[in-house]
Design a protein around this motif. Structure first.
Motif, PDB file in Angstrom:
ATOM      1  N   SER A 229       0.829  -1.194   0.000  1.00  0.00           N
ATOM      2  CA  SER A 229       0.000   0.000   0.000  1.00  0.00           C
ATOM      3  C   SER A 229       0.871   1.254   0.000  1.00  0.00           C
ATOM      4  CB  SER A 229      -0.923   0.005   1.215  1.00  0.00           C
ATOM      5  OG  SER A 229      -0.146  -0.005   2.397  1.00  0.00           O
ATOM      6  N   ILE A 230       2.148   1.107   0.361  1.00  0.00           N
ATOM      7  CA  ILE A 230       3.072   2.237   0.374  1.00  0.00           C
ATOM      8  C   ILE A 230       3.484   2.622  -1.046  1.00  0.00           C
ATOM      9  CG2 ILE A 230       5.392   2.973   1.038  1.00  0.00           C
ATOM     10  CD1 ILE A 230       5.085   1.322   3.553  1.00  0.00           C
ATOM     11  N   GLY A 231       3.775   1.633  -1.886  1.00  0.00           N
ATOM     12  CA  GLY A 231       4.318   1.937  -3.202  1.00  0.00           C
ATOM     13  C   GLY A 231       5.674   2.598  -3.029  1.00  0.00           C
ATOM     14  N   GLY A 232       6.224   3.144  -4.077  1.00  0.00           N
ATOM     15  CA  GLY A 232       7.471   3.872  -3.915  1.00  0.00           C
ATOM     16  C   GLY A 232       8.559   3.392  -4.831  1.00  0.00           C
ATOM     17  N   SER A 233       9.754   3.803  -4.525  1.00  0.00           N
ATOM     18  CA  SER A 233      10.914   3.502  -5.355  1.00  0.00           C
ATOM     19  C   SER A 233      11.851   2.579  -4.589  1.00  0.00           C
ATOM     20  CB  SER A 233      11.614   4.816  -5.726  1.00  0.00           C
ATOM     21  OG  SER A 233      12.662   4.569  -6.607  1.00  0.00           O
ATOM     22  N   TRP A 234      11.618   1.289  -4.736  1.00  0.00           N
ATOM     23  CA  TRP A 234      12.438   0.266  -4.076  1.00  0.00           C
ATOM     24  C   TRP A 234      13.702   0.060  -4.896  1.00  0.00           C
ATOM     25  CZ3 TRP A 234      10.880  -1.274   0.587  1.00  0.00           C
ATOM     26  CH2 TRP A 234       9.528  -1.117   0.906  1.00  0.00           C
ATOM     27  N   LEU A 235      14.876   0.099  -4.249  1.00  0.00           N
ATOM     28  CA  LEU A 235      16.128  -0.067  -4.979  1.00  0.00           C
ATOM     29  C   LEU A 235      16.872  -1.338  -4.650  1.00  0.00           C
ATOM     30  CD1 LEU A 235      17.588   3.538  -5.088  1.00  0.00           C
ATOM     31  CD2 LEU A 235      16.264   2.305  -6.795  1.00  0.00           C
ATOM     32  N   GLY A 236      16.695  -1.879  -3.462  1.00  0.00           N
ATOM     33  CA  GLY A 236      17.435  -3.071  -3.094  1.00  0.00           C
ATOM     34  C   GLY A 236      16.651  -3.974  -2.179  1.00  0.00           C
ATOM     35  N   ILE A 237      16.948  -5.279  -2.282  1.00  0.00           N
ATOM     36  CA  ILE A 237      16.339  -6.260  -1.386  1.00  0.00           C
ATOM     37  C   ILE A 237      17.368  -7.347  -1.111  1.00  0.00           C
ATOM     38  CG2 ILE A 237      15.273  -7.681  -3.209  1.00  0.00           C
ATOM     39  CD1 ILE A 237      12.785  -7.763  -1.157  1.00  0.00           C
ATOM     40  N   ALA A 238      17.352  -7.885   0.105  1.00  0.00           N
ATOM     41  CA  ALA A 238      18.310  -8.911   0.509  1.00  0.00           C
ATOM     42  C   ALA A 238      17.581 -10.021   1.259  1.00  0.00           C
ATOM     43  CB  ALA A 238      19.381  -8.302   1.414  1.00  0.00           C
ATOM     44  N   SER A 239      18.150 -11.214   1.216  1.00  0.00           N
ATOM     45  CA  SER A 239      17.569 -12.374   1.876  1.00  0.00           C
ATOM     46  C   SER A 239      18.648 -13.136   2.619  1.00  0.00           C
ATOM     47  CB  SER A 239      16.940 -13.303   0.831  1.00  0.00           C
ATOM     48  OG  SER A 239      16.459 -14.500   1.435  1.00  0.00           O
TER      49      SER A 239
END
Length: 186
Positions: A78-88
Motif C-alpha cells: 500500500s506504500i508503493g514507492g521507489s524500491w532499490l534493493g532487497i536482501a535475503s
C-alpha cells in the motif's frame, strides 16, 4: 540495469523494463516467469532458489515461494514507492529492503515477506542492502547524506549504527558482505 543473486538450484535475473527470467541449468537456458512487467531493480534468493523476493524501482515488492513460478505481493505494497534493493538470508525467512523518496528507509521482514516493518529512516535516499547468510547482519548504503549503516540484530530498529569512520563526501550506492557478515565492501 540487471540485478541478480544466484541460487543453488535456480537462477533469476530481472530486466529493468520487462519481467523476471529464470534458469534452472546455470544460465544455459532461460524462461520468463509469471512476474509482471516493471522497472525491476533487485532480486534476492534463499540458498535453494525456492524463496525469491524482488523489488521494482517504481512499484512494489513481489515474492515467490515456488522457484519463481508464481508471484504475490505482501500487504506492505500500500506504500508503493521507489524500491532499490532487497536482501535475503539463506532460508528466505529474513528479508530486508531499501526504498528512496516517499517512505524512504530500511524495511525488514522476519516471516518470508508476509509483513514488513520500517526500522530506519535517515534521509530520503537508500541505494542498496545486503544480508549475511543468517539474516542477523545487514549492511545498507544510504547515499551521500546517510552513508553506510550496519545492523547486527536482524535489522531491529535499535540495532542500526551509522559508520562515521567512512568519508562523508562519497555517495555510497552499493555494498557487499560475505556469508558471515564480518567481511564487508562498499
Amino acid at each position: 540495469d540487471v540485478a541478480t543473486e544466484g541460487a543453488v538450484h535456480a537462477n533469476a535475473a530481472a530486466d529493468a523494463d520487462s519481467g523476471i527470467w529464470l534458469s534452472t541449468d546455470g544460465g544455459k537456458n532461460w524462461q520468463e516467469s509469471s512476474a509482471p512487467f516493471g522497472a525491476w531493480s533487485s532480486i534476492a534468493s534463499d540458498q535453494t532458489g525456492q524463496y525469491l523476493a524482488a523489488v521494482q524501482n517504481i512499484g512494489e515488492i513481489y515474492l515467490s515461494q515456488n522457484y519463481g513460478q508464481v508471484w504475490s505481493q505482501p500487504s506492505l505494497n500500500s506504500i508503493g514507492g521507489s524500491w532499490l534493493g532487497i536482501a535475503s538470508d539463506s532460508t528466505g525467512q529474513y528479508l530486508a529492503a531499501v526504498m528512496q523518496n516517499l517512505g524512504a528507509g530500511v524495511y525488514v521482514s522476519d516471516n518470508y515477506g508476509s509483513s514488513w516493518e520500517l526500522v530506519l529512516t535517515y534521509g530520503n535516499y537508500w541505494g542498496y542492502i545486503v544480508s549475511d547468510s543468517s539474516g542477523q547482519y545487514l549492511v545498507a548504503s544510504g547515499g551521500s547524506s546517510a552513508g553506510i549503516w550496519i545492523s547486527a540484530d536482524y535489522g531491529s530498529s535499535a540495532s542500526w549504527v551509522q559508520q562515521t569512520s567512512l568519508p562523508s563526501y562519497i555517495i555510497w550506492t552499493c555494498v557487499a558482505s560475505d556469508s558471515t557478515g564480518q567481511i564487508l565492501f562498499a
